[in-house]
Motif scaffolding. Sequence first.
Motif, PDB file in Angstrom:
ATOM      1  N   ASN A 146       4.458 -12.224  -4.339  1.00 53.97           N
ATOM      2  CA  ASN A 146       5.057 -12.156  -2.853  1.00 53.97           C
ATOM      3  C   ASN A 146       4.875 -13.386  -2.075  1.00 53.97           C
ATOM      4  N   GLY A 147       4.324 -14.291  -2.607  1.00 50.80           N
ATOM      5  CA  GLY A 147       4.243 -15.746  -1.869  1.00 50.80           C
ATOM      6  C   GLY A 147       3.135 -15.394  -0.537  1.00 50.80           C
ATOM      7  N   LEU A 148       2.221 -14.577  -0.749  1.00 46.73           N
ATOM      8  CA  LEU A 148       1.303 -14.303   0.338  1.00 46.73           C
ATOM      9  C   LEU A 148       0.385 -15.367   0.700  1.00 46.73           C
ATOM     10  N   ALA A 149      -0.321 -15.241   1.770  1.00 47.11           N
ATOM     11  CA  ALA A 149      -1.404 -15.968   2.354  1.00 47.11           C
ATOM     12  C   ALA A 149      -2.729 -15.975   1.466  1.00 47.11           C
ATOM     13  N   GLY A 150      -3.157 -14.675   1.322  1.00 46.88           N
ATOM     14  CA  GLY A 150      -4.307 -14.355   0.995  1.00 46.88           C
ATOM     15  C   GLY A 150      -4.694 -12.702   0.347  1.00 46.88           C
ATOM     16  N   VAL A 151      -5.195 -12.432  -0.806  1.00 42.57           N
ATOM     17  CA  VAL A 151      -5.601 -11.140  -1.117  1.00 42.57           C
ATOM     18  C   VAL A 151      -6.911 -10.847  -1.519  1.00 42.57           C
ATOM     19  N   GLN A 152      -7.496  -9.627  -1.093  1.00 34.73           N
ATOM     20  CA  GLN A 152      -8.769  -9.275  -1.374  1.00 34.73           C
ATOM     21  C   GLN A 152      -8.778  -8.144  -2.066  1.00 34.73           C
ATOM     22  N   ILE A 153      -9.826  -7.517  -3.009  1.00 37.43           N
ATOM     23  CA  ILE A 153      -9.998  -6.339  -3.410  1.00 37.43           C
ATOM     24  C   ILE A 153     -11.337  -6.063  -3.295  1.00 37.43           C
ATOM     25  N   LEU A 154     -11.576  -5.062  -2.318  1.00 39.13           N
ATOM     26  CA  LEU A 154     -13.088  -4.932  -2.191  1.00 39.13           C
ATOM     27  C   LEU A 154     -13.416  -3.464  -3.050  1.00 39.13           C
ATOM     28  N   ALA A 155     -14.415  -3.429  -3.806  1.00 38.55           N
ATOM     29  CA  ALA A 155     -14.787  -2.211  -4.447  1.00 38.55           C
ATOM     30  C   ALA A 155     -16.175  -2.273  -4.968  1.00 38.55           C
ATOM     31  N   THR A 156     -16.907  -1.301  -5.628  1.00 36.11           N
ATOM     32  CA  THR A 156     -18.135  -1.443  -5.990  1.00 36.11           C
ATOM     33  C   THR A 156     -18.391  -1.714  -7.530  1.00 36.11           C
ATOM     34  N   ASP A 168      -0.489 -13.973   9.242  1.00 33.72           N
ATOM     35  CA  ASP A 168      -0.100 -13.357  10.493  1.00 33.72           C
ATOM     36  C   ASP A 168      -0.281 -11.986  10.299  1.00 33.72           C
ATOM     37  N   ALA A 169       0.144 -11.427   9.466  1.00 33.41           N
ATOM     38  CA  ALA A 169       0.099  -9.654   9.476  1.00 33.41           C
ATOM     39  C   ALA A 169      -0.862  -9.378   8.523  1.00 33.41           C
ATOM     40  N   PHE A 170      -1.328  -8.224   8.693  1.00 28.84           N
ATOM     41  CA  PHE A 170      -2.649  -7.659   7.773  1.00 28.84           C
ATOM     42  C   PHE A 170      -2.324  -6.456   7.424  1.00 28.84           C
ATOM     43  N   ALA A 171      -2.478  -6.127   6.146  1.00 35.28           N
ATOM     44  CA  ALA A 171      -2.437  -4.726   5.540  1.00 35.28           C
ATOM     45  C   ALA A 171      -3.545  -4.255   4.802  1.00 35.28           C
ATOM     46  N   SER A 172      -4.073  -3.078   4.751  1.00 35.22           N
ATOM     47  CA  SER A 172      -5.089  -2.598   3.895  1.00 35.22           C
ATOM     48  C   SER A 172      -4.473  -1.261   3.473  1.00 35.22           C
ATOM     49  N   VAL A 173      -4.657  -1.296   2.008  1.00 31.20           N
ATOM     50  CA  VAL A 173      -4.110  -0.073   1.215  1.00 31.20           C
ATOM     51  C   VAL A 173      -5.346   0.376   0.388  1.00 31.20           C
ATOM     52  N   PRO A 174      -5.663   1.584   0.791  1.00 32.02           N
ATOM     53  CA  PRO A 174      -6.971   2.419   0.081  1.00 32.02           C
ATOM     54  C   PRO A 174      -6.614   2.421  -1.431  1.00 32.02           C
ATOM     55  N   ILE A 175      -7.763   2.096  -2.154  1.00 35.05           N
ATOM     56  CA  ILE A 175      -7.716   2.386  -3.491  1.00 35.05           C
ATOM     57  C   ILE A 175      -8.386   3.934  -4.002  1.00 35.05           C
ATOM     58  N   LEU A 176      -7.657   4.967  -4.483  1.00 38.53           N
ATOM     59  CA  LEU A 176      -8.244   6.066  -4.526  1.00 38.53           C
ATOM     60  C   LEU A 176      -8.275   6.330  -5.947  1.00 38.53           C
ATOM     61  N   VAL A 177      -9.386   6.834  -6.414  1.00 41.32           N
ATOM     62  CA  VAL A 177      -9.342   7.805  -7.485  1.00 41.32           C
ATOM     63  C   VAL A 177      -9.761   9.258  -7.381  1.00 41.32           C
ATOM     64  N   ARG A 178      -8.800   9.916  -7.971  1.00 36.22           N
ATOM     65  CA  ARG A 178      -8.908  11.657  -7.825  1.00 36.22           C
ATOM     66  C   ARG A 178      -9.060  11.692  -6.262  1.00 36.22           C
ATOM     67  N   GLU A 179      -8.378  11.105  -5.375  1.00 33.92           N
ATOM     68  CA  GLU A 179      -8.271  11.453  -4.231  1.00 33.92           C
ATOM     69  C   GLU A 179      -9.536  10.764  -3.304  1.00 33.92           C
ATOM     70  N   ARG A 180     -10.416  10.184  -4.043  1.00 35.92           N
ATOM     71  CA  ARG A 180     -11.758   9.558  -3.381  1.00 35.92           C
ATOM     72  C   ARG A 180     -11.645   8.111  -3.164  1.00 35.92           C
ATOM     73  N   VAL A 193      -4.515  -7.269   2.238  1.00 33.53           N
ATOM     74  CA  VAL A 193      -3.183  -8.486   2.056  1.00 33.53           C
ATOM     75  C   VAL A 193      -2.997  -8.942   3.364  1.00 33.53           C
ATOM     76  N   PHE A 194      -2.990 -10.543   3.312  1.00 33.83           N
ATOM     77  CA  PHE A 194      -2.873 -11.250   4.452  1.00 33.83           C
ATOM     78  C   PHE A 194      -1.429 -12.055   4.167  1.00 33.83           C
ATOM     79  N   PHE A 195      -0.522 -11.542   5.145  1.00 34.02           N
ATOM     80  CA  PHE A 195       0.926 -12.131   4.962  1.00 34.02           C
ATOM     81  C   PHE A 195       0.933 -13.468   5.642  1.00 34.02           C
ATOM     82  N   ALA A 196       1.840 -14.226   5.026  1.00 35.84           N
ATOM     83  CA  ALA A 196       2.132 -15.684   5.565  1.00 35.84           C
ATOM     84  C   ALA A 196       2.988 -15.292   6.987  1.00 35.84           C
ATOM     85  N   PRO A 197       2.873 -16.384   7.634  1.00 36.89           N
ATOM     86  CA  PRO A 197       3.490 -16.369   8.974  1.00 36.89           C
ATOM     87  C   PRO A 197       4.974 -16.216   8.563  1.00 36.89           C
ATOM     88  N   GLU A 198       5.723 -15.244   9.375  1.00 41.33           N
ATOM     89  CA  GLU A 198       7.137 -15.046   9.339  1.00 41.33           C
ATOM     90  C   GLU A 198       7.498 -14.150   8.335  1.00 41.33           C
TER      91      GLU A 198
END
Length: 506
Positions: A143-153, A228-240, A247-252
Motif C-alpha cells: 500500500n505504500g504506507l509510511a509505517g506499520v506496527q503489529i503489537l501482540a504478546t 499523516d492519518a493513523f488507523a488501528s485494527v484489532p487482532i481478534l482470536v475467537r472474539e478476544r 498503520v501510519f498513512f503517508a501524507p495525502e
Amino acid sequence: MMGAAGSPEAEWWELAPVGLARVDTTGRVTQINQAGATLLDLDGDALATLDGLFDVDEAPHDAAGLEAERLASWPVARSESRELAYRVHGYRHGYVVSFRDVTMRRQQERRAAAVARTAARVASERSLATTLNAMASEVLRANGLAGVQILATEQPEGPLHVIGSAGFPPSDSFFALLMECQRRGATLGMLDALRTGRPVVIHHRYEAVMADPAWEPLHELLRSPRWDAFASVPILVRERAVGILNVFFAPEQKVDHGMMEFLATMADQAALAIDYAELLERERYVARRAERQRLARDLHDSVVQQVFSMGMQTQALKVLAERSPGPQAESFAAVAAELEEITQSTLQDLRSLVNQLQPSPVTEKGLGAALQTLAENTRRRTGIDVGLAVSDAADELRTHLLEDVYFIVAEAVHNAVKHSGAGSIRVDIDGGGTAALEVSVRDDGSGCPPGPPDTAPGRSSGHGLASMRERAEQWGGQLSVDWEQAAGTTVRARFPLPANSLDKEN
C-alpha cells in the motif's frame, strides 16, 4: 492537443474510450486525446511533463501475436501514483500509445499477493516474531504506507509489545514509552480499538501528536518517516482481542473502504499466527509439565530415598562413635555430625526441588490459597512466622503466569528459611490499581554478603536465582534482590499486566 476539427481522424481520436498519445521516435509525447488528459489529470498544455513516460522500444509479443502490455507509473500526488497499462503501435513517423488506468487492479493484485505470502508464512514459520515482521513488511509494500506496527504478546496474557514492525526503526521500548505517554494524558486510539473490537481511524494525526507534550516520549521514534492519518485494527482470536495492527498513512494517502478491508484481512492473518503460536506454547507447556512430573517421581523414588538412607547410616555412625573408646572417638563424632548436617541439608533441597517440579497448587486452589498453604506449612515445619498479603485482583490473572509467581515466592521463602536465620518472612503481592503485578518477599534475617559477579547479591544460589529471573523475564518482568546486613533480604519481582487490563478510558 487535438486533431484537425471535424476530420474522421479527429473524431476517432476524441471518441476513443482509452487514453491515446502520439509519441515520436525519441519518446517525446506530441499529442494526447481528452480521455488521456483526463486520466492523467493534465492541466492545460502540459505535454512536456509526459516525455519519457512511455517506452517505445520494441516489446515482446504474446501468443496471439499482439504486443504485450507494458506498465508505467504516473505521479498524481506527493504520495500517490497512477499505474498505467499501455501498448505501442507504429504510426507514420512515430507511434501511437493506447493506455488505461490499472491502479485499482494492480493494488488488488499486490494485496492478494501479500495475503497469500503471509498465509504461507503463518503455515510454515514457527517463530511469531519472524511471521509478524514479514507481515508488517507485506502490508507496508502493498500500500505504500509510511509505517506499520503489529503489537501482540509472545506469552498468552503476557505484556503487549511491538513484535512486527516496518517503516519505523525497531524499538523494544515502544510499548513502555506508549504507556508513559498515556500516564502523561495522551489519548491512545489503539486502546479504543482493543476495548471495542472495532477499527479506529484518526485523520491528520501526525501534527496533533507532534504538537502534544504528552506524546514527547515517542516523538523521536514517530517523527520519521513523515506520516499523516493513523488507523488501528484489532487482532481478534475467537472474539478476544490479542493484539493491534497499527498503520501510519503517508501524507495525502487516502483511507478508503478497500484499504480498510485489506487491513482487516491482514489482521485476521495475524490472529491466525498468534493463535498458532499460543497453541504451540500450550503444547510445550503440557510437555514440560509432564517432564517435570517424571523427574519429580524419579528424584523421589531414587535420589531422595538414597539420601534419606545416607542420613540413617549417619545416625548409626554417630551412635557407634559415641560408644567407641579411645582418642579417635571424638574425631568420628565430628565427622558424623558434619555428614548429618550435609545429608539433612541435601534432603531438604531435594524435597524442595521435587515440590517445584510437581504441578503447582495454583491450578486447583488459586494463588492466594496456594501461598496460604505454603505459609502454614513453613510455619509448622520451621517455626518461622510467615505473613501473607495477596491482592484479590491477582487471582484473576492467567494460571500460567500465577504458577511462575508462586514458584518465585516459594524459592524466595525456601532460601530465607535455609540461609537467613530469620524470625519472620513477609510476602506481599499487589496487582490492583497499577499496570503491573508487584511481588515482594522480605525477611528480617542476616542473609549473606553479596556473591561473586556472576550471581546477584543475596542468599539465593546461582541456579535458584537464575530460575527465578527466567520465570520473571519470560513474562516481560524484572526480578531484583536487595540485601542489607541489619535489615534482612528482600526479593522483588514486577510483572507487566496484560494489555486488556489497562485503563481503556484514556
